[in-house]
Write a protein that holds these residues in place. Sequence first.
Motif, PDB file in Angstrom:
ATOM      1  N   GLY A 173       0.808  -1.220   0.000  1.00  0.00           N
ATOM      2  CA  GLY A 173       0.000   0.000   0.000  1.00  0.00           C
ATOM      3  C   GLY A 173       0.837   1.263   0.000  1.00  0.00           C
ATOM      4  O   GLY A 173       0.333   2.338  -0.283  1.00  0.00           O
ATOM      5  N   GLU A 226       3.190   4.176  -1.144  1.00  0.00           N
ATOM      6  CA  GLU A 226       3.567   4.855  -2.373  1.00  0.00           C
ATOM      7  C   GLU A 226       4.527   5.977  -2.020  1.00  0.00           C
ATOM      8  O   GLU A 226       4.438   6.560  -0.943  1.00  0.00           O
ATOM      9  N   TRP A 242       3.295   9.683  -8.155  1.00  0.00           N
ATOM     10  CA  TRP A 242       3.260   8.694  -7.087  1.00  0.00           C
ATOM     11  C   TRP A 242       3.688   7.359  -7.685  1.00  0.00           C
ATOM     12  O   TRP A 242       3.225   6.985  -8.749  1.00  0.00           O
ATOM     13  N   LYS A 302       4.140   3.237  -6.737  1.00  0.00           N
ATOM     14  CA  LYS A 302       3.890   2.169  -5.763  1.00  0.00           C
ATOM     15  C   LYS A 302       5.202   1.501  -5.394  1.00  0.00           C
ATOM     16  O   LYS A 302       6.029   1.228  -6.250  1.00  0.00           O
ATOM     17  N   SER A 304       4.393  10.010   1.537  1.00  0.00           N
ATOM     18  CA  SER A 304       3.763   8.698   1.409  1.00  0.00           C
ATOM     19  C   SER A 304       2.285   8.799   1.655  1.00  0.00           C
ATOM     20  O   SER A 304       1.796   9.767   2.229  1.00  0.00           O
TER      21      SER A 304
END
Length: 196
Positions: free
Chosen positions: A166, A168, A177, A179, A195
């Motif tokens: 989850g 990023e 952004w 991942k 983040s």
Amino acid sequence: ALSANVLREGRIFLGEADNEVKSRVETIDSSQKRGFYRFSGTRDTGVQCFNIGREENHPEKFRKAYFESIDSPTELWIEASSRRNKWPKEYPKLRPACLDYFNFAHQAAMSVLSSIDMASTLAHGNADSELEVKLYPGVSTASEERFRDHVDLTSVSLLIQDKIAGLELFFEDSNQWVKVGMQTNDMPHGRRYSST
């Protein structure tokens, strides 16, 4: 093995302990978290947290130099910084799992900070550390955001995740952004990351 233990024992405590057990180790306020608390951000996230610091009789000694350096009156920080870890007696495996991982992560953070100290004018010395174990409830859609973007207030953040990614990172130079995979060893140097 250390990260698997802390994930397992944290999930057991946060997922299975009843409210009475959690209330016995609950944090009083948000100024210095030690023990159980429910994350309260800009929206009700349902995130449950368990926070520890160093296992010390006088943990305030690790924050004293910082507060003195900014001329903060002792009465404003001493009580919150003096809080010791709280452990639920009903979950005896939680303490060694958290402390083993905490000690490992603290040593890693001190190593990173030592390298930063050598390359800059910053002095981290005997920095304080915290460990937070969090249990996130499921989300209704894959695109649902749990938290707004933010920058961690720490010098070093070490993140262990279970099987659900989850995190990023935001790259300012490309305004994107990206991942973060479950394992990454190639973090670019000299950047500040935001983040979600």
